[in-house]
Structure formats: structure tokens, C-alpha cells
Scaffold this motif. Structure first.
Motif, PDB file in Angstrom:
ATOM      1  N   MET A   1      52.054  49.407  50.277  1.00  0.00           N
ATOM      2  CA  MET A   1      51.508  50.369  49.333  1.00  0.00           C
ATOM      3  C   MET A   1      49.994  50.236  49.366  1.00  0.00           C
ATOM      4  O   MET A   1      49.472  49.140  49.576  1.00  0.00           O
ATOM      5  CB  MET A   1      51.940  50.044  47.897  1.00  0.00           C
ATOM      6  N   PHE A   2      49.284  51.327  49.095  1.00  0.00           N
ATOM      7  CA  PHE A   2      47.844  51.197  48.913  1.00  0.00           C
ATOM      8  C   PHE A   2      47.586  50.393  47.650  1.00  0.00           C
ATOM      9  O   PHE A   2      48.291  50.556  46.651  1.00  0.00           O
ATOM     10  CB  PHE A   2      47.176  52.567  48.781  1.00  0.00           C
ATOM     11  N   ASP A   3      46.608  49.533  47.703  1.00  0.00           N
ATOM     12  CA  ASP A   3      46.178  48.790  46.524  1.00  0.00           C
ATOM     13  C   ASP A   3      44.996  49.567  45.942  1.00  0.00           C
ATOM     14  O   ASP A   3      43.881  49.459  46.451  1.00  0.00           O
ATOM     15  CB  ASP A   3      45.770  47.373  46.945  1.00  0.00           C
TER      16      ASP A   3
ATOM     17  N   GLN B   1      40.204  50.197  38.440  1.00  0.00           N
ATOM     18  CA  GLN B   1      40.786  49.123  37.641  1.00  0.00           C
ATOM     19  C   GLN B   1      42.300  49.177  37.506  1.00  0.00           C
ATOM     20  O   GLN B   1      42.981  48.170  37.676  1.00  0.00           O
ATOM     21  CB  GLN B   1      40.226  49.166  36.199  1.00  0.00           C
ATOM     22  N   ASP B   2      42.799  50.355  37.123  1.00  0.00           N
ATOM     23  CA  ASP B   2      44.166  50.433  36.613  1.00  0.00           C
ATOM     24  C   ASP B   2      45.235  50.298  37.692  1.00  0.00           C
ATOM     25  O   ASP B   2      45.169  50.939  38.724  1.00  0.00           O
ATOM     26  CB  ASP B   2      44.378  51.750  35.865  1.00  0.00           C
ATOM     27  N   THR B   3      46.202  49.457  37.401  1.00  0.00           N
ATOM     28  CA  THR B   3      47.362  49.365  38.272  1.00  0.00           C
ATOM     29  C   THR B   3      48.610  49.846  37.539  1.00  0.00           C
ATOM     30  O   THR B   3      49.652  50.009  38.125  1.00  0.00           O
ATOM     31  CB  THR B   3      47.595  47.922  38.761  1.00  0.00           C
ATOM     32  N   ARG B   4      48.461  50.034  36.240  1.00  0.00           N
ATOM     33  CA  ARG B   4      49.551  50.660  35.474  1.00  0.00           C
ATOM     34  C   ARG B   4      48.956  51.472  34.328  1.00  0.00           C
ATOM     35  O   ARG B   4      47.846  51.209  33.872  1.00  0.00           O
ATOM     36  CB  ARG B   4      50.559  49.616  34.997  1.00  0.00           C
ATOM     37  N   CYS B   5      49.710  52.466  33.890  1.00  0.00           N
ATOM     38  CA  CYS B   5      49.235  53.389  32.862  1.00  0.00           C
ATOM     39  C   CYS B   5      49.388  52.750  31.482  1.00  0.00           C
ATOM     40  O   CYS B   5      50.462  52.254  31.145  1.00  0.00           O
ATOM     41  CB  CYS B   5      50.015  54.697  32.948  1.00  0.00           C
ATOM     42  N   GLU B   6      48.335  52.807  30.690  1.00  0.00           N
ATOM     43  CA  GLU B   6      48.411  52.187  29.362  1.00  0.00           C
ATOM     44  C   GLU B   6      49.189  53.053  28.370  1.00  0.00           C
ATOM     45  O   GLU B   6      49.624  52.568  27.330  1.00  0.00           O
ATOM     46  CB  GLU B   6      47.006  51.892  28.827  1.00  0.00           C
ATOM     47  N   VAL B   7      49.365  54.332  28.690  1.00  0.00           N
ATOM     48  CA  VAL B   7      50.107  55.232  27.797  1.00  0.00           C
ATOM     49  C   VAL B   7      51.616  55.110  28.019  1.00  0.00           C
ATOM     50  O   VAL B   7      52.372  54.887  27.087  1.00  0.00           O
ATOM     51  CB  VAL B   7      49.637  56.702  27.989  1.00  0.00           C
ATOM     52  N   CYS B   8      52.059  55.248  29.281  1.00  0.00           N
ATOM     53  CA  CYS B   8      53.509  55.283  29.530  1.00  0.00           C
ATOM     54  C   CYS B   8      54.016  54.075  30.326  1.00  0.00           C
ATOM     55  O   CYS B   8      55.197  53.996  30.647  1.00  0.00           O
ATOM     56  CB  CYS B   8      53.900  56.572  30.236  1.00  0.00           C
ATOM     57  N   ASP B   9      53.099  53.165  30.683  1.00  0.00           N
ATOM     58  CA  ASP B   9      53.482  51.928  31.365  1.00  0.00           C
ATOM     59  C   ASP B   9      53.947  52.130  32.821  1.00  0.00           C
ATOM     60  O   ASP B   9      54.474  51.215  33.435  1.00  0.00           O
ATOM     61  CB  ASP B   9      54.586  51.208  30.571  1.00  0.00           C
ATOM     62  N   HIS B  10      53.734  53.332  33.324  1.00  0.00           N
ATOM     63  CA  HIS B  10      54.139  53.610  34.708  1.00  0.00           C
ATOM     64  C   HIS B  10      53.198  52.882  35.679  1.00  0.00           C
ATOM     65  O   HIS B  10      52.000  52.801  35.436  1.00  0.00           O
ATOM     66  CB  HIS B  10      54.089  55.119  34.966  1.00  0.00           C
ATOM     67  N   VAL B  11      53.770  52.343  36.750  1.00  0.00           N
ATOM     68  CA  VAL B  11      52.979  51.573  37.726  1.00  0.00           C
ATOM     69  C   VAL B  11      52.421  52.503  38.800  1.00  0.00           C
ATOM     70  O   VAL B  11      53.087  53.446  39.223  1.00  0.00           O
ATOM     71  CB  VAL B  11      53.874  50.470  38.350  1.00  0.00           C
ATOM     72  N   VAL B  12      51.179  52.231  39.204  1.00  0.00           N
ATOM     73  CA  VAL B  12      50.569  53.025  40.275  1.00  0.00           C
ATOM     74  C   VAL B  12      51.126  52.537  41.616  1.00  0.00           C
ATOM     75  O   VAL B  12      50.883  51.403  42.013  1.00  0.00           O
ATOM     76  CB  VAL B  12      49.031  52.867  40.273  1.00  0.00           C
ATOM     77  N   ALA B  13      51.908  53.382  42.269  1.00  0.00           N
ATOM     78  CA  ALA B  13      52.433  53.039  43.589  1.00  0.00           C
ATOM     79  C   ALA B  13      52.043  54.143  44.563  1.00  0.00           C
ATOM     80  O   ALA B  13      52.380  55.304  44.351  1.00  0.00           O
ATOM     81  CB  ALA B  13      53.947  52.898  43.530  1.00  0.00           C
ATOM     82  N   ILE B  14      51.271  53.786  45.587  1.00  0.00           N
ATOM     83  CA  ILE B  14      50.778  54.810  46.523  1.00  0.00           C
ATOM     84  C   ILE B  14      51.322  54.528  47.917  1.00  0.00           C
ATOM     85  O   ILE B  14      50.779  53.723  48.657  1.00  0.00           O
ATOM     86  CB  ILE B  14      49.227  54.848  46.538  1.00  0.00           C
ATOM     87  N   PRO B  15      52.424  55.207  48.257  1.00  0.00           N
ATOM     88  CA  PRO B  15      53.096  54.874  49.507  1.00  0.00           C
ATOM     89  C   PRO B  15      52.664  55.700  50.713  1.00  0.00           C
ATOM     90  O   PRO B  15      53.236  55.534  51.787  1.00  0.00           O
ATOM     91  CB  PRO B  15      54.561  55.178  49.175  1.00  0.00           C
ATOM     92  N   SER B  16      51.642  56.576  50.563  1.00  0.00           N
ATOM     93  CA  SER B  16      51.264  57.380  51.733  1.00  0.00           C
ATOM     94  C   SER B  16      49.777  57.697  51.726  1.00  0.00           C
ATOM     95  O   SER B  16      49.130  57.691  50.686  1.00  0.00           O
ATOM     96  CB  SER B  16      52.056  58.686  51.744  1.00  0.00           C
ATOM     97  N   LEU B  17      49.260  57.994  52.914  1.00  0.00           N
ATOM     98  CA  LEU B  17      47.870  58.402  53.053  1.00  0.00           C
ATOM     99  C   LEU B  17      47.607  59.697  52.299  1.00  0.00           C
ATOM    100  O   LEU B  17      46.548  59.890  51.705  1.00  0.00           O
ATOM    101  CB  LEU B  17      47.548  58.604  54.534  1.00  0.00           C
ATOM    102  N   GLU B  18      48.604  60.581  52.325  1.00  0.00           N
ATOM    103  CA  GLU B  18      48.509  61.878  51.656  1.00  0.00           C
ATOM    104  C   GLU B  18      48.082  61.722  50.191  1.00  0.00           C
ATOM    105  O   GLU B  18      47.267  62.481  49.680  1.00  0.00           O
ATOM    106  CB  GLU B  18      49.894  62.546  51.757  1.00  0.00           C
ATOM    107  N   ARG B  19      48.610  60.705  49.534  1.00  0.00           N
ATOM    108  CA  ARG B  19      48.359  60.538  48.100  1.00  0.00           C
ATOM    109  C   ARG B  19      46.965  60.030  47.764  1.00  0.00           C
ATOM    110  O   ARG B  19      46.575  60.027  46.601  1.00  0.00           O
ATOM    111  CB  ARG B  19      49.387  59.560  47.516  1.00  0.00           C
ATOM    112  N   ILE B  20      46.225  59.564  48.739  1.00  0.00           N
ATOM    113  CA  ILE B  20      44.858  59.129  48.396  1.00  0.00           C
ATOM    114  C   ILE B  20      43.838  60.248  48.639  1.00  0.00           C
ATOM    115  O   ILE B  20      42.650  60.074  48.406  1.00  0.00           O
ATOM    116  CB  ILE B  20      44.429  57.833  49.141  1.00  0.00           C
ATOM    117  N   LYS B  21      44.320  61.399  49.082  1.00  0.00           N
ATOM    118  CA  LYS B  21      43.422  62.539  49.332  1.00  0.00           C
ATOM    119  C   LYS B  21      42.520  62.867  48.131  1.00  0.00           C
ATOM    120  O   LYS B  21      41.314  63.026  48.292  1.00  0.00           O
ATOM    121  CB  LYS B  21      44.221  63.773  49.739  1.00  0.00           C
ATOM    122  N   PRO B  22      43.104  63.012  46.902  1.00  0.00           N
ATOM    123  CA  PRO B  22      42.239  63.345  45.757  1.00  0.00           C
ATOM    124  C   PRO B  22      41.155  62.284  45.513  1.00  0.00           C
ATOM    125  O   PRO B  22      40.023  62.611  45.169  1.00  0.00           O
ATOM    126  CB  PRO B  22      43.202  63.397  44.565  1.00  0.00           C
ATOM    127  N   LEU B  23      41.505  61.013  45.729  1.00  0.00           N
ATOM    128  CA  LEU B  23      40.528  59.943  45.534  1.00  0.00           C
ATOM    129  C   LEU B  23      39.379  60.087  46.546  1.00  0.00           C
ATOM    130  O   LEU B  23      38.209  59.973  46.184  1.00  0.00           O
ATOM    131  CB  LEU B  23      41.202  58.576  45.682  1.00  0.00           C
TER     132      LEU B  23
END
Ligand SMILES: [Zn+2]
Ligand SMILES: [Zn+2]
Ligand SMILES: [Zn+2]
Ligand SMILES: [Zn+2]
Length: 311
Positions: free
Chosen positions: A170-172, A212-234
Motif C-alpha cells: 500500500m502507499f504510505d 499526517q493522517d493514517t485514519r479518519c478522526e470522524v469515522c475511524d476509517h483507515v487510509v489504504a491506497i492500493p494503486s497509483l491511480e489513487r494518488i493522482k489527486p495528491l
């Protein structure tokens, strides 16, 4: 950099990509989108700036899926000698590359290149749970294949891709962001990361701080980025920040000094100081050392007099 270098795995021409290195230098990478391999001449990869990495990641995104698996026996693109598999211990763990024993450079698969720089980490149970909630099957960061038989629990060993046998990664996010925020040899500070470098939570849509964030403070969902496609917005957010950054040689102050020097040169004192410098530094005097000493004493006395008058 050689022109018309070919991938020694699939025999297709390698794409020569010129990327930004530190301190305005350029770095060449030869990319095979077919095999998801990158060739770097010796030590070139460590010279990439944040903007260089943005360019390389975009290049890696261009072909989402490798069209073939990489055979173990490959050749150097320069001397066509056989490559040696080497395992390098980096601060992020072991990575492997196929290296030319004659020092011409090395081939690396996409995932290993990312792992060497510490931009990715191996898949863990929290990632698996998060991807399951998102209904996204994990995919291989190396070859782009989707993992068909998703393990429900991880027991010890990291699962590997069925096609290319690379461990699933996963992307860190915070590490990736920190690694990209480097230009002109300096790490950049972002004033409002939650606004400037926000990535939307896949659970509730809340903007997360990508530094900073590796998980959401509102819903506790974990940031998991399994593809290059998903870092496009960043990458789209980070690129303008990097481009705006100027080298730190403090231009305005430099200009100010230049102006001050200009003013001083027109004053009487400056001319006199120039004359004094000439006397002290003159090594080719026709009058010999005595004349220099007398001159120096004269200057010293004059300085004392000036100090007494104005000091
Ligand atoms: Zn190839
Ligand atoms: Zn070679
Ligand atoms: Zn794979
Ligand atoms: Zn959330």
C-alpha cells in the motif's frame, strides 16, 4: 544517456524520461511500461527531487497493467551482459534490483523502486479491513493486477501477487507526501496541509491531512491506497506547491546588498578604503618593503585619527 535503449525483457524501446533532480540537475530514467520496469544508471534514483518523483509516478501511471511478467534472466541495457540480482538493505527494509556487475546501472520493478524510497509498505490487516469496507479488492502495486483471492485474515506472511509474486503493498500516505515535498534540496513546510494537501476519507468524505493522517478522526476509517491511480489527486495538489518553490539563495537580500555596494562605491570613504586595500595587498611595489611599511603606518595613523574624530 543512450538513445534507443531497449528493454532487455520485452525488446520494446524504453521510454527515456528526463526528471528533475536536486539543485536543478536532471536525472534520466528509462521506463518500460510493458514490463513495469525502470532502468536507472548508477545512483541516479537517489538524486530525484520531489518534482522528479511526481514526474516518475505519472509515468508509472501511464500503463496501469504490465503486459507480461518479467523473466529472471535479463541483460544490461548498456553492455548487454547478464544482470545480477542484488538485495539492498535500506532503512525501509530489503529491496531487490537487477544490477549490472560492471556498474552501468540497474533495473527495478515499480513496487521495489517505491519500496526502496519508503513510499510504500506491506499490506496489513487494517488495510484489508478498510478495502473490504470500500468494496475495493487490493491490487498489486508492481504489475497492477487485481488480487482475485483476497485473504480474509493475514497470518504472519504478507500475501503476494499471483502474477508477479511481489508482496502486496500500500502507499504510505504521510511518507509519500513528505518524500514529495522536497525541492532544491530542502523539505518544504506546508502551512495549511488540511486545505492544501487534503485527501478525502473513503469512509465519510472528510478531508484528511495527507502529511499526517493514517485514519479518519470522524469515522475511524483507515487510509489504504492500493494503486497509483489513487494518488493522482495528491500529485495534482502537490505539483503547484513544488513548482512555486524557489531556491533559498535569498534573492531580495542579495539585490539589497548589491545596491548598498553600488552606493558605497561612490563615497569618498569607499575610495579611500580601496586605496588602503591596494597598499596592503601590493606585492609588486617598485619601492621595496620600506615604502610598504611606511605606507601601512601612515594608513594606521590615519585610521586612528578618523576613530578619534568620529568614533
Ligand atoms: Zn519490457
Ligand atoms: Zn552493463
Ligand atoms: Zn503483481
Ligand atoms: Zn471518515
Amino acid at each position: 544517456m543512450l538513445t534507443h535503449a531497449h528493454c532487455t525483457s520485452c525488446q520494446q524501446p524504453l521510454k527515456d524520461v528526463v526528471l528533475e533532480g536536486h539543485y536543478g540537475q536532471s536525472v534520466s530514467a528509462d521506463v518500460c511500461g510493458n514490463c513495469h520496469l525502470v532502468w536507472f544508471d548508477a545512483f541516479e534514483s537517489v538524486r530525484l527531487s520531489g518534482l522528479g518523483w511526481v514526474g516518475l509516478l505519472r509515468e508509472m501511471m501511464a500503463t496501469p497493467r504490465a503486459s507480461q511478467n518479467v523473466p529472471p534472466a535479463m541483460q544490461c541495457v548498456r553492455c548487454h551482459g547478464s544482470l545480477k540480482a542484488v538485495r539492498n538493505l535500506t532503512r525501509f527494509g530489503r529491496t531487490a534490483a537487477l544490477e549490472c556487475p560492471r556498474g552501468h546501472g540497474h533495473f527495478q520493478g515499480f513496487a521495489l523502486l517505491l519500496a526502496e524510497r519508503g513510499l510504500v509498505r506491506t499490506l496489513n490487516s487494517r488495510d484489508l479491513a478498510a478495502l473490504k469496507k470500500e468494496n475495493t479488492p487490493p491490487s498489486c502495486l508492481n504489475c497492477g493486477a487485481q488480487v482475485e483471492s483476497v485473504p480474509t485474515e493475514l497470518s504472519g506472511q504478507t500475501p503476494t501477487c499471483a502474477y508477479c509474486e511481489t508482496p502486496l503493498m500500500m502507499f504510505d500516505l504521510p511518507r509519500l507526501t513528505q518524500a514529495l515535498l522536497v525541492r532544491h534540496g530542502e523539505a518544504l513546510a506546508v502551512n495549511e496541509p488540511r486545505r492544501q494537501l487534503a485527501i478525502a476519507c473513503r469512509g465519510c468524505g472528510q478531508p484528511l491531512d495527507a502529511t499526517q493522517d493514517t485514519r479518519c478522526e470522524v469515522c475511524d476509517h483507515v487510509v489504504a491506497i492500493p494503486s497509483l491511480e489513487r494518488i493522482k489527486p495528491l500529485l495534482a495538489q502537490i505539483e503547484p506547491i513544488l513548482r512555486e518553490t524557489r531556491p533559498r539563495q535569498a534573492r531580495p537580500w542579495g539585490d539589497k546588498l548589491q545596491r548598498m555596494r553600488g552606493d558605497a562605491s561612490s563615497t569618498q570613504l569607499h575610495r579611500w578604503m580601496g586605496h588602503a586595500r591596494d597598499i596592503f595587498s601590493s606585492n609588486t611595489s617598485h619601492y621595496g618593503d620600506t615604502h610598504k611599511v611606511v605606507n601601512a603606518i601612515g594608513v594606521a595613523l590615519l585610521m586612528l585619527l578618523l576613530y578619534w574624530l568620529f568614533g
